[in-house]
Design a protein around this motif. Sequence first.
Motif: not given
Length: 134
Positions: A25-26, A60-64, A91-93
């Motif tokens: 859940t984000t 990932a967009r939500n976390v960013a 989130v990381t790359d």
Amino acid sequence: MSPVTAELPAAARAFLARPHVATLTTLRPDGTPHVTPVRFTFEAAAGLVRVTTRAAARKARNVAAGGPTARGALCQADGFRWVTLEGRTAVTDDATRLADAVRCYTARYRVAPPTPPDLVVIEISVERVLSLNV
């Protein structure tokens, strides 16, 4: 070991070690929850949940979008038994973190995760554990 995960009973650790699918859940930018099934890894000693995904994925967009105060929760359930891990989410790359996530995922699920060109890892630093019947 994280103070929160140090208190995790052995039965809860064993439950989380089973290679099940969980829900992540984000929070969307408008504050509404986004819940999606995911495969994950949990490193109890570090109090760290990892989920690999695409950078373009909604989670990932939500976390960013949440920045340094982003929060998330992962819940693994099996019938009336469940464990939820909550905490700060990032989130990381970063290549090292991605390699760790892929290594742990491969060990857990016995197959490498998908590796799209925009692969990222969502990490939850566990601050709270909720559970039932484990």
